[in-house]
Write a protein that holds these residues in place. Structure first.
Motif, PDB file in Angstrom:
ATOM      1  N   TRP A   1      44.397 -36.674  71.010  1.00 29.55           N
ATOM      2  CA  TRP A   1      45.557 -35.832  71.313  1.00 29.55           C
ATOM      3  C   TRP A   1      46.711 -36.225  70.398  1.00 29.55           C
ATOM      4  O   TRP A   1      47.106 -37.384  70.320  1.00 29.55           O
ATOM      5  CB  TRP A   1      45.943 -36.003  72.780  1.00 29.55           C
ATOM      6  N   SER A   2      47.237 -35.278  69.688  1.00 31.44           N
ATOM      7  CA  SER A   2      48.203 -35.563  68.619  1.00 31.44           C
ATOM      8  C   SER A   2      49.499 -36.173  69.133  1.00 31.44           C
ATOM      9  O   SER A   2      50.207 -36.858  68.390  1.00 31.44           O
ATOM     10  CB  SER A   2      48.515 -34.286  67.828  1.00 31.44           C
ATOM     11  N   ASP A   3      49.854 -35.941  70.396  1.00 30.97           N
ATOM     12  CA  ASP A   3      51.103 -36.472  70.928  1.00 30.97           C
ATOM     13  C   ASP A   3      50.970 -37.904  71.454  1.00 30.97           C
ATOM     14  O   ASP A   3      51.964 -38.509  71.845  1.00 30.97           O
ATOM     15  CB  ASP A   3      51.621 -35.578  72.064  1.00 30.97           C
ATOM     16  N   ALA A   4      49.753 -38.441  71.485  1.00 30.55           N
ATOM     17  CA  ALA A   4      49.536 -39.770  72.056  1.00 30.55           C
ATOM     18  C   ALA A   4      49.730 -40.849  71.008  1.00 30.55           C
ATOM     19  O   ALA A   4      49.093 -40.828  69.957  1.00 30.55           O
ATOM     20  CB  ALA A   4      48.135 -39.867  72.646  1.00 30.55           C
ATOM     21  N   ALA A   5      50.613 -41.806  71.304  1.00 29.94           N
ATOM     22  CA  ALA A   5      50.760 -42.975  70.438  1.00 29.94           C
ATOM     23  C   ALA A   5      49.852 -44.097  70.897  1.00 29.94           C
ATOM     24  O   ALA A   5      49.355 -44.879  70.088  1.00 29.94           O
ATOM     25  CB  ALA A   5      52.210 -43.448  70.441  1.00 29.94           C
ATOM     26  N   ALA A   6      49.632 -44.206  72.200  1.00 31.67           N
ATOM     27  CA  ALA A   6      48.745 -45.221  72.766  1.00 31.67           C
ATOM     28  C   ALA A   6      48.183 -44.695  74.079  1.00 31.67           C
ATOM     29  O   ALA A   6      48.844 -43.945  74.793  1.00 31.67           O
ATOM     30  CB  ALA A   6      49.488 -46.535  72.986  1.00 31.67           C
TER      31      ALA A   6
ATOM     32  N   ARG B   1      54.212 -40.203  71.220  1.00 28.67           N
ATOM     33  CA  ARG B   1      54.822 -40.389  69.901  1.00 28.67           C
ATOM     34  C   ARG B   1      56.304 -40.029  69.962  1.00 28.67           C
ATOM     35  O   ARG B   1      56.736 -39.237  70.813  1.00 28.67           O
ATOM     36  CB  ARG B   1      54.098 -39.541  68.850  1.00 28.67           C
ATOM     37  N   GLU B   2      57.080 -40.601  69.055  1.00 30.79           N
ATOM     38  CA  GLU B   2      58.522 -40.388  69.056  1.00 30.79           C
ATOM     39  C   GLU B   2      58.839 -38.896  68.993  1.00 30.79           C
ATOM     40  O   GLU B   2      58.326 -38.157  68.137  1.00 30.79           O
ATOM     41  CB  GLU B   2      59.162 -41.122  67.869  1.00 30.79           C
ATOM     42  N   GLY B   3      59.681 -38.449  69.911  1.00 27.61           N
ATOM     43  CA  GLY B   3      60.088 -37.049  69.941  1.00 27.61           C
ATOM     44  C   GLY B   3      59.186 -36.142  70.748  1.00 27.61           C
ATOM     45  O   GLY B   3      59.546 -34.992  71.015  1.00 27.61           O
ATOM     46  N   ALA B   4      58.017 -36.617  71.147  1.00 27.62           N
ATOM     47  CA  ALA B   4      57.078 -35.786  71.901  1.00 27.62           C
ATOM     48  C   ALA B   4      57.488 -35.711  73.369  1.00 27.62           C
ATOM     49  O   ALA B   4      58.043 -36.660  73.926  1.00 27.62           O
ATOM     50  CB  ALA B   4      55.666 -36.329  71.784  1.00 27.62           C
ATOM     51  N   VAL B   5      57.221 -34.580  73.985  1.00 29.61           N
ATOM     52  CA  VAL B   5      57.482 -34.350  75.403  1.00 29.61           C
ATOM     53  C   VAL B   5      56.175 -33.948  76.054  1.00 29.61           C
ATOM     54  O   VAL B   5      55.433 -33.114  75.508  1.00 29.61           O
ATOM     55  CB  VAL B   5      58.552 -33.264  75.625  1.00 29.61           C
ATOM     56  N   PHE B   6      55.870 -34.532  77.201  1.00 33.00           N
ATOM     57  CA  PHE B   6      54.599 -34.241  77.867  1.00 33.00           C
ATOM     58  C   PHE B   6      54.584 -32.801  78.357  1.00 33.00           C
ATOM     59  O   PHE B   6      55.428 -32.392  79.157  1.00 33.00           O
ATOM     60  CB  PHE B   6      54.370 -35.198  79.027  1.00 33.00           C
ATOM     61  N   ASP B   7      53.617 -32.039  77.855  1.00 32.24           N
ATOM     62  CA  ASP B   7      53.412 -30.647  78.267  1.00 32.24           C
ATOM     63  C   ASP B   7      52.098 -30.611  79.041  1.00 32.24           C
ATOM     64  O   ASP B   7      51.024 -30.699  78.446  1.00 32.24           O
ATOM     65  CB  ASP B   7      53.341 -29.741  77.038  1.00 32.24           C
ATOM     66  N   PRO B   8      52.141 -30.502  80.369  1.00 29.90           N
ATOM     67  CA  PRO B   8      50.905 -30.590  81.154  1.00 29.90           C
ATOM     68  C   PRO B   8      49.896 -29.499  80.821  1.00 29.90           C
ATOM     69  O   PRO B   8      48.697 -29.756  80.829  1.00 29.90           O
ATOM     70  CB  PRO B   8      51.397 -30.492  82.597  1.00 29.90           C
ATOM     71  N   ASP B   9      50.370 -28.313  80.537  1.00 27.98           N
ATOM     72  CA  ASP B   9      49.447 -27.230  80.217  1.00 27.98           C
ATOM     73  C   ASP B   9      48.765 -27.469  78.866  1.00 27.98           C
ATOM     74  O   ASP B   9      47.556 -27.243  78.721  1.00 27.98           O
ATOM     75  CB  ASP B   9      50.187 -25.880  80.194  1.00 27.98           C
ATOM     76  N   ALA B  10      49.545 -27.939  77.878  1.00 27.51           N
ATOM     77  CA  ALA B  10      48.960 -28.215  76.566  1.00 27.51           C
ATOM     78  C   ALA B  10      47.961 -29.366  76.669  1.00 27.51           C
ATOM     79  O   ALA B  10      46.907 -29.353  76.012  1.00 27.51           O
ATOM     80  CB  ALA B  10      50.062 -28.553  75.568  1.00 27.51           C
ATOM     81  N   PHE B  11      48.288 -30.365  77.499  1.00 30.43           N
ATOM     82  CA  PHE B  11      47.369 -31.490  77.669  1.00 30.43           C
ATOM     83  C   PHE B  11      46.077 -31.036  78.339  1.00 30.43           C
ATOM     84  O   PHE B  11      44.976 -31.424  77.931  1.00 30.43           O
ATOM     85  CB  PHE B  11      48.046 -32.586  78.491  1.00 30.43           C
ATOM     86  N   ALA B  12      46.197 -30.204  79.364  1.00 28.49           N
ATOM     87  CA  ALA B  12      45.008 -29.686  80.040  1.00 28.49           C
ATOM     88  C   ALA B  12      44.157 -28.845  79.077  1.00 28.49           C
ATOM     89  O   ALA B  12      42.923 -28.921  79.107  1.00 28.49           O
ATOM     90  CB  ALA B  12      45.406 -28.862  81.252  1.00 28.49           C
ATOM     91  N   ALA B  13      44.804 -28.068  78.223  1.00 31.61           N
ATOM     92  CA  ALA B  13      44.064 -27.265  77.249  1.00 31.61           C
ATOM     93  C   ALA B  13      43.343 -28.161  76.246  1.00 31.61           C
ATOM     94  O   ALA B  13      42.204 -27.878  75.846  1.00 31.61           O
ATOM     95  CB  ALA B  13      45.023 -26.312  76.533  1.00 31.61           C
ATOM     96  N   PHE B  14      44.003 -29.244  75.843  1.00 31.65           N
ATOM     97  CA  PHE B  14      43.360 -30.207  74.944  1.00 31.65           C
ATOM     98  C   PHE B  14      42.108 -30.789  75.593  1.00 31.65           C
ATOM     99  O   PHE B  14      41.047 -30.879  74.967  1.00 31.65           O
ATOM    100  CB  PHE B  14      44.350 -31.320  74.583  1.00 31.65           C
ATOM    101  N   LEU B  15      42.215 -31.189  76.853  1.00 32.60           N
ATOM    102  CA  LEU B  15      41.071 -31.777  77.548  1.00 32.60           C
ATOM    103  C   LEU B  15      39.903 -30.800  77.619  1.00 32.60           C
ATOM    104  O   LEU B  15      38.743 -31.172  77.387  1.00 32.60           O
ATOM    105  CB  LEU B  15      41.467 -32.212  78.959  1.00 32.60           C
ATOM    106  N   SER B  16      40.196 -29.549  77.923  1.00 28.84           N
ATOM    107  CA  SER B  16      39.122 -28.558  78.072  1.00 28.84           C
ATOM    108  C   SER B  16      38.430 -28.271  76.754  1.00 28.84           C
ATOM    109  O   SER B  16      37.289 -27.778  76.742  1.00 28.84           O
ATOM    110  CB  SER B  16      39.677 -27.265  78.674  1.00 28.84           C
ATOM    111  N   ALA B  17      39.085 -28.599  75.633  1.00 29.28           N
ATOM    112  CA  ALA B  17      38.505 -28.327  74.314  1.00 29.28           C
ATOM    113  C   ALA B  17      37.655 -29.486  73.798  1.00 29.28           C
ATOM    114  O   ALA B  17      37.077 -29.382  72.708  1.00 29.28           O
ATOM    115  CB  ALA B  17      39.620 -28.021  73.316  1.00 29.28           C
ATOM    116  N   GLN B  18      37.566 -30.577  74.558  1.00 24.59           N
ATOM    117  CA  GLN B  18      36.799 -31.739  74.105  1.00 24.59           C
ATOM    118  C   GLN B  18      35.362 -31.647  74.631  1.00 24.59           C
ATOM    119  O   GLN B  18      35.140 -31.802  75.836  1.00 24.59           O
ATOM    120  CB  GLN B  18      37.452 -33.036  74.561  1.00 24.59           C
ATOM    121  N   PRO B  19      34.393 -31.397  73.771  1.00 27.13           N
ATOM    122  CA  PRO B  19      33.024 -31.156  74.247  1.00 27.13           C
ATOM    123  C   PRO B  19      32.353 -32.364  74.869  1.00 27.13           C
ATOM    124  O   PRO B  19      31.397 -32.221  75.630  1.00 27.13           O
ATOM    125  CB  PRO B  19      32.292 -30.722  72.968  1.00 27.13           C
ATOM    126  N   ASP B  20      32.832 -33.574  74.555  1.00 28.31           N
ATOM    127  CA  ASP B  20      32.198 -34.777  75.085  1.00 28.31           C
ATOM    128  C   ASP B  20      32.948 -35.368  76.273  1.00 28.31           C
ATOM    129  O   ASP B  20      32.637 -36.471  76.711  1.00 28.31           O
ATOM    130  CB  ASP B  20      32.046 -35.832  73.991  1.00 28.31           C
TER     131      ASP B  20
END
Length: 556
Positions: free
Chosen positions: A435-440, A462-481
């Motif tokens: 996930w591009s917004d994750a620093a750790a 990451r600096e300047g990033a804001v947690f977007d729950p919908d974008a994070f959920a969409a990222f998770l659903s796109a991970q085939p593994d």
């Protein structure tokens, strides 16, 4: 003077520095030659011989930051036939006293900055040496002319203990792994050959010297290859590149989340203007290793080999991305299901190298062949657990692909059991790291309301990033593994990731806090996606736990 035969002891490696007047030790206050470092080690070896009480175990506790005194005392112990117990300065009170007394240290070397840690501790029979003081300088002064090999408690040989280094762990008292001069000299020489270490190299030691990584993977290969060592008192991500340039460093080691911290620093136009050629360590992860190479132009080589020496995985040129390599020479490594004792099936990977059968393929890495494990100091129960059934059980989770390459999947303590399925935290972390917004990222278990565990993830953005729950959920659903049971139910947003003194994630602290912490927490609702865990939602959740008798959550 160099010899054609491979040194069998670290004492021999130290003695080879005598007469070498090239730069050997760089630090914040200046540069010392190889000869000078050998001279300082010889002086301390002579002092050690005179101070050690008759009949005492020849053990010296070293409670120091990465100052020149630390390698001086490592060298002194090697020359004198003694052993260094690396004392962790993040330990406190009775735990700190226990570490010193458990390893039978009759001498403790420390510095003024750490004296408050020792205040009020009962350390019977332990003599304290405080570096940087007039008294310390006066103790050393009569030994200024000492030479390597002149003063010994016992003639150092391959079987002579050199390190009693505590292994990190989230539960129970740390265990002091025994490391002999022969094994350490061989390990340093092997790494020097593997990475073509030359006298022109400079090894940057920014990981703590009380931990095996800095000594075995950084200081010893430099000693074996004739390279200089540059010391950083404590790891600093912001000072890393400045240090590398100032010292002309070519090699460094890392552990845990150090690479993530470096990647989290603001990019600079001169990020690739340096002398570094290689980084060697563990737990960077394939995603962050690729990011590091792209940004800094430095290749990271992941390795596996615990301080105990019971098993090793060797990287080869054909090792695929994400894998650590194959079994080291002489090792017979297998991935074993600890519940059945049977070997796990080979991993099934998709074309992008993503694990598709983790619940079946992940097990504990076991060495069924010869082991270099030399035991734990005064801990027969821990030794027996490590070597049960005649095999060496690493305590680490791995999976193996069809070609025999091994992939790290976390500690056995980091296994989660969700809805009767075993999951490995490190596998989920590697997915979330995309996930591009994750620093750790850190993944750990919190108890399910009814039985087993639920997945919780701590995210540092990451600096300047804001947690977007919908974008994070969409990222998770796109991970085939990302299996359905692997998706985090709880998300904790942390300003910085809590880590141990060796830059490993402090999962024990995260697990203890659970979702009752001071940071923002989001939870996944079956119908509404991720929602803030506010007071009404928390009360409802705690009531569900209470109805099943699953409270308290602390110390899970």
């Amino acid at each position: 003077m160099r010899t054609t035969t491979a040194p069998e002891t670290v004492a021999e490696l130290m003695a080879r520095q005598w007469g070498d007047h090239r730069p050997g030790l760089k630090h914040e206050d200046g540069i010392l030659t190889h000869h000078r470092t050998a001279q300082e080690a010889a002086a301390r070896a002579a002092l050690l011989v005179d101070l050690m009480p008759p009949g005492a175990e020849p053990h010296v506790g070293v409670l120091l930051d990465n100052t020149p005194e630390f390698p001086f005392w490592l060298g002194a112990a090697a020359l004198a036939g003694a052993a260094v117990a690396g004392i962790n300065p993040t330990r406190r009170g009775p735990e700190l006293a226990r570490d010193i007394l458990h390893t039978d240290c009759r001498i403790l070397v420390t510095e003024r900055a750490h004296l408050p840690l020792l205040r009020g501790l009962d350390l019977p029979g332990v003599r304290l040496l405080v570096t940087g003081t007039e008294e310390y300088a006066a103790l050393l002064a009569p030994y200024a002319a000492a030479k390597p090999g002149e003063a010994t408690l016992a003639a150092p040989g391959p079987a002579t203990r050199l390190l009693l280094y505590f292994t990190s762990g989230s539960t129970g008292a740390p265990k002091a792994a025994i490391c002999t001069q022969g094994r350490l000299a061989a390990a340093g020489s092997a790494l020097a050959r593997r990475f073509t270490v030359t006298p022109g190299d400079v090894h940057y030691v920014c990981m703590p010297l009380f931990h095996g990584n800095a000594v075995i993977a950084d200081w010893l290969p430099a000693l074996a290859g004739g390279a200089a060592v540059a010391l950083r008192r404590r790891f600093s991500a912001s000072a890393f590149l400045d240090d590398v340039r100032a010292y002309g460093a070519t090699y460094f080691t890392y552990v845990g989340r150090a690479v993530q911290y470096l990647l989290a620093t603001p990019p600079r136009a001169d990020d690739r203007e340096h002398t570094l050629r290689l980084g060697f360590g563990t737990e960077a992860g394939a995603v962050d290793a690729a990011r590091f190479a792209e940004r800094f132009g430095v290749r990271l080589v992941e390795g596996y080999g615990a301080t105990e020496g019971g098993a090793s995985v060797q990287h080869t040129p054909d090792t695929p991305p994400g894998a650590l390599g194959r079994a080291g020479e002489g090792d017979d490594l297998a991935v074993i299901d600890p519940e059945t004792g049977e070997e796990c099936p080979a991993a099934v990977l998709d074309p992008r190298g993503r694990l598709l059968n983790g619940s079946a393929a992940i097990g504990e890495l076991v060495n069924r062949g010869r082991s270099l494990f030399e035991g734990y100091w005064r801990n027969p129960d821990a030794e027996a657990a490590r070597t049960r059934d005649g095999w060496y059980w690493t305590g680490d989770l791995f999976f193996r692909d069809a070609d025999g390459f091994l992939y790290f999947a976390g500690r056995t303590d980091d296994r989660l059991r969700v809805d009767s399925e075993n999951l490995a935290a490190a596998v989920i972390e590697n997915i979330l790291a995309r996930w591009s917004d994750a620093a750790a990222v850190a993944v750990y278990a919190v108890p399910d309301e009814v039985a087993g565990d639920q997945v919780m993830a701590a995210l540092s953005l990451r600096e300047g990033a804001v947690f977007d729950p919908d974008a994070f959920a969409a990222f998770l659903s796109a991970q085939p593994d990302l299996g359905t049971k692997m998706s985090p139910r709880y998300i904790r947003l942390v300003p910085t990731m809590p880590v141990t003194a060796t830059n490993k994630i402090h999962r024990a602290a995260l697990r203890r806090a659970g979702f009752r912490c001071g940071d923002p927490v989001w939870f996944r609702s079956p119908t509404d996606g991720y929602r803030p865990l506010d007071e009404p939602a928390l009360s409802t959740l705690l009531a569900a736990y209470d109805s099943q008798g699953r409270l308290p959550l602390l110390d899970h």
